[in-house]
Motif scaffolding. Sequence first.
Motif, PDB file in Angstrom:
ATOM      1  N   MET A  72       0.840  -1.193   0.000  1.00  0.00           N
ATOM      2  CA  MET A  72       0.000   0.000   0.000  1.00  0.00           C
ATOM      3  C   MET A  72       0.882   1.252   0.000  1.00  0.00           C
ATOM      4  O   MET A  72       2.078   1.191   0.299  1.00  0.00           O
ATOM      5  N   LYS A  73       0.290   2.376  -0.305  1.00  0.00           N
ATOM      6  CA  LYS A  73       0.970   3.647  -0.147  1.00  0.00           C
ATOM      7  C   LYS A  73       1.107   3.946   1.352  1.00  0.00           C
ATOM      8  O   LYS A  73       0.413   3.342   2.168  1.00  0.00           O
ATOM      9  N   PRO A  74       1.976   4.892   1.727  1.00  0.00           N
ATOM     10  CA  PRO A  74       2.132   5.229   3.151  1.00  0.00           C
ATOM     11  C   PRO A  74       0.826   5.616   3.842  1.00  0.00           C
ATOM     12  O   PRO A  74       0.663   5.382   5.038  1.00  0.00           O
ATOM     13  N   ASP A  75      -0.126   6.186   3.084  1.00  0.00           N
ATOM     14  CA  ASP A  75      -1.411   6.572   3.677  1.00  0.00           C
ATOM     15  C   ASP A  75      -2.425   5.428   3.656  1.00  0.00           C
ATOM     16  O   ASP A  75      -3.600   5.625   3.944  1.00  0.00           O
ATOM     17  N   LEU A  76      -1.939   4.226   3.289  1.00  0.00           N
ATOM     18  CA  LEU A  76      -2.738   3.000   3.229  1.00  0.00           C
ATOM     19  C   LEU A  76      -3.759   2.985   2.091  1.00  0.00           C
ATOM     20  O   LEU A  76      -4.686   2.167   2.085  1.00  0.00           O
ATOM     21  N   SER A  77      -3.588   3.845   1.108  1.00  0.00           N
ATOM     22  CA  SER A  77      -4.408   3.755  -0.097  1.00  0.00           C
ATOM     23  C   SER A  77      -3.742   2.784  -1.067  1.00  0.00           C
ATOM     24  O   SER A  77      -2.570   2.433  -0.922  1.00  0.00           O
ATOM     25  N   ILE A  78      -4.482   2.336  -2.065  1.00  0.00           N
ATOM     26  CA  ILE A  78      -3.977   1.353  -3.019  1.00  0.00           C
ATOM     27  C   ILE A  78      -2.965   1.994  -3.957  1.00  0.00           C
ATOM     28  O   ILE A  78      -3.190   3.073  -4.502  1.00  0.00           O
ATOM     29  N   ASP A  79      -1.835   1.316  -4.134  1.00  0.00           N
ATOM     30  CA  ASP A  79      -0.725   1.819  -4.947  1.00  0.00           C
ATOM     31  C   ASP A  79      -0.771   1.163  -6.332  1.00  0.00           C
ATOM     32  O   ASP A  79      -0.336   0.026  -6.511  1.00  0.00           O
ATOM     33  N   LEU A  80      -1.320   1.877  -7.312  1.00  0.00           N
ATOM     34  CA  LEU A  80      -1.450   1.319  -8.658  1.00  0.00           C
ATOM     35  C   LEU A  80      -0.099   1.117  -9.332  1.00  0.00           C
ATOM     36  O   LEU A  80       0.078   0.181 -10.118  1.00  0.00           O
ATOM     37  N   LYS A  81       0.858   1.973  -9.033  1.00  0.00           N
ATOM     38  CA  LYS A  81       2.199   1.816  -9.598  1.00  0.00           C
ATOM     39  C   LYS A  81       2.820   0.502  -9.138  1.00  0.00           C
ATOM     40  O   LYS A  81       3.422  -0.232  -9.937  1.00  0.00           O
ATOM     41  N   ALA A  82       2.660   0.192  -7.861  1.00  0.00           N
ATOM     42  CA  ALA A  82       3.193  -1.053  -7.317  1.00  0.00           C
ATOM     43  C   ALA A  82       2.530  -2.257  -7.976  1.00  0.00           C
ATOM     44  O   ALA A  82       3.175  -3.295  -8.199  1.00  0.00           O
ATOM     45  N   ILE A  83       1.259  -2.127  -8.316  1.00  0.00           N
ATOM     46  CA  ILE A  83       0.554  -3.218  -8.995  1.00  0.00           C
ATOM     47  C   ILE A  83       1.095  -3.405 -10.402  1.00  0.00           C
ATOM     48  O   ILE A  83       1.370  -4.535 -10.840  1.00  0.00           O
ATOM     49  N   LEU A  84       1.271  -2.312 -11.133  1.00  0.00           N
ATOM     50  CA  LEU A  84       1.805  -2.402 -12.505  1.00  0.00           C
ATOM     51  C   LEU A  84       3.178  -3.061 -12.512  1.00  0.00           C
ATOM     52  O   LEU A  84       3.501  -3.846 -13.419  1.00  0.00           O
ATOM     53  N   GLU A  85       3.986  -2.759 -11.514  1.00  0.00           N
ATOM     54  CA  GLU A  85       5.340  -3.314 -11.440  1.00  0.00           C
ATOM     55  C   GLU A  85       5.334  -4.828 -11.228  1.00  0.00           C
ATOM     56  O   GLU A  85       6.334  -5.491 -11.483  1.00  0.00           O
ATOM     57  N   ARG A  86       4.211  -5.372 -10.781  1.00  0.00           N
ATOM     58  CA  ARG A  86       4.134  -6.799 -10.465  1.00  0.00           C
ATOM     59  C   ARG A  86       3.437  -7.623 -11.545  1.00  0.00           C
ATOM     60  O   ARG A  86       3.259  -8.834 -11.394  1.00  0.00           O
ATOM     61  N   ILE A  87       3.040  -6.987 -12.621  1.00  0.00           N
ATOM     62  CA  ILE A  87       2.425  -7.726 -13.726  1.00  0.00           C
ATOM     63  C   ILE A  87       3.487  -8.519 -14.483  1.00  0.00           C
ATOM     64  O   ILE A  87       4.537  -7.987 -14.842  1.00  0.00           O
ATOM     65  N   THR A  88       3.210  -9.797 -14.687  1.00  0.00           N
ATOM     66  CA  THR A  88       4.105 -10.668 -15.460  1.00  0.00           C
ATOM     67  C   THR A  88       3.293 -11.389 -16.526  1.00  0.00           C
ATOM     68  O   THR A  88       2.069 -11.181 -16.649  1.00  0.00           O
ATOM     69  N   GLU A  89       3.962 -12.271 -17.269  1.00  0.00           N
ATOM     70  CA  GLU A  89       3.256 -13.062 -18.282  1.00  0.00           C
ATOM     71  C   GLU A  89       2.246 -14.015 -17.658  1.00  0.00           C
ATOM     72  O   GLU A  89       1.329 -14.493 -18.334  1.00  0.00           O
ATOM     73  N   LYS A  90       2.401 -14.286 -16.355  1.00  0.00           N
ATOM     74  CA  LYS A  90       1.499 -15.208 -15.678  1.00  0.00           C
ATOM     75  C   LYS A  90       0.303 -14.504 -15.027  1.00  0.00           C
ATOM     76  O   LYS A  90      -0.607 -15.162 -14.545  1.00  0.00           O
ATOM     77  N   THR A  91       0.307 -13.172 -15.039  1.00  0.00           N
ATOM     78  CA  THR A  91      -0.779 -12.433 -14.396  1.00  0.00           C
ATOM     79  C   THR A  91      -2.078 -12.624 -15.167  1.00  0.00           C
ATOM     80  O   THR A  91      -2.133 -12.429 -16.382  1.00  0.00           O
ATOM     81  N   LYS A  92      -3.136 -12.994 -14.457  1.00  0.00           N
ATOM     82  CA  LYS A  92      -4.434 -13.219 -15.087  1.00  0.00           C
ATOM     83  C   LYS A  92      -5.478 -12.211 -14.587  1.00  0.00           C
ATOM     84  O   LYS A  92      -6.239 -11.660 -15.370  1.00  0.00           O
ATOM     85  N   LEU A  93      -5.487 -11.978 -13.278  1.00  0.00           N
ATOM     86  CA  LEU A  93      -6.473 -11.084 -12.673  1.00  0.00           C
ATOM     87  C   LEU A  93      -5.799 -10.072 -11.756  1.00  0.00           C
ATOM     88  O   LEU A  93      -4.753 -10.354 -11.171  1.00  0.00           O
TER      89      LEU A  93
END
Length: 367
Positions: free
Chosen positions: A141-162
């Motif tokens: 999460m971001k420091p303010d505990l909101s959802i971090d979309l950048k962190a999510i994008l960084e974790r997308i791989t060829e195996k990501t489905k959802l």
Amino acid sequence: MQLQKLVRNVYPNLTPYTCQLADLPIEDLKKVLNKDKVYKLSFNESPLGPSSKVIEAMQKSLLELNLYPDSTGEELKEEISRMEGIDKSQLLLSNGADDLIVLLAQTFLELEDEVIIPQITFVQYLASTHLMGAKPVFAPMKPDLSIDLKAILERITEKTKLIFLCNPNNPTGTIIPDSEIEAFLQEVPSNVLVIIDEAYHEYADSEEYSSSVKYVDKGFPVFVVRTFSKIYSLAAVRIGYGIGDARVVDAIHHVRPPFNVNAVAQAGALAALRDQEHVEQAIALNQKGKTQLYELFTEVGWKYINTNGNFIFVDMGRDSQEIFDSLAERGIIVRTLTGYGLEHSLRVSIGDEEGIHAFIQAIKEII
């Protein structure tokens, strides 16, 4: 019987739903706590209850309990499609939001597929991922505990489905600004489905918030989950719905049981949609309670997050279990967040006026 040879390989990762104190029904809480009156502020339930029009419609439907329900809920779908400005082919009903989340997992996930989930969010996303033997990938999460979309994008791989996003997010009450969502969706590969859970959509009052339904028609790989459990006060009968590309909806229908939404729930949901005055009353009640709790937390020096739901995330700077236990002794049940590693925080549902008053008085006594 050798159970381990009968169950699926994912069995060790699955945990049955067990009722802790915060999960018990009101009558059971009274018995356990030995109280004539208890206040359950742990389930994010609407304190207003369903409207009289909803009760009337559901009572009428009881006269036909011998008949199977409409398997696709066409009349209810017509009302939702009219309100949301979508085609019925983009819509399906479910046995609550939880059912739809499971259906999505069953439809799209194979063994070893990856599912990206924010670190602090609704636990059903993780449970459904484990159910299918897929791999959960947590995004901080971001420091303010909101959802971090950048962190999510960084974790997308060829195996990501959802990718699961809860907006507004449970249990923090934060939102993802609409401008951030559109920029995020432009970066998500077209072979990854972004599931946006809008269970608390009707409560959101941030100027930066907007529903993501519009991104379905824009061609983004988005599927929106909604529920009648919160603002519409129909948690007991379990009914929700999903909005997405017609091809995604059709794929889910291949998995969905034919009668997953009962006739009584369909009748109640239809009447609820047609009574928007009752919805406005629920929003006003929630707003009043929210203001009262903000004032309390400010007075006692506890940090809280401005909420877009019918609950408030509060950091007390002290052991949350101690506060939980002290409240329980007084017949007030809230939700600890130790499962997320948040040892000093509580999630407090915004109850009715009596429940909020009892909570305020109890906190002042405790501290």
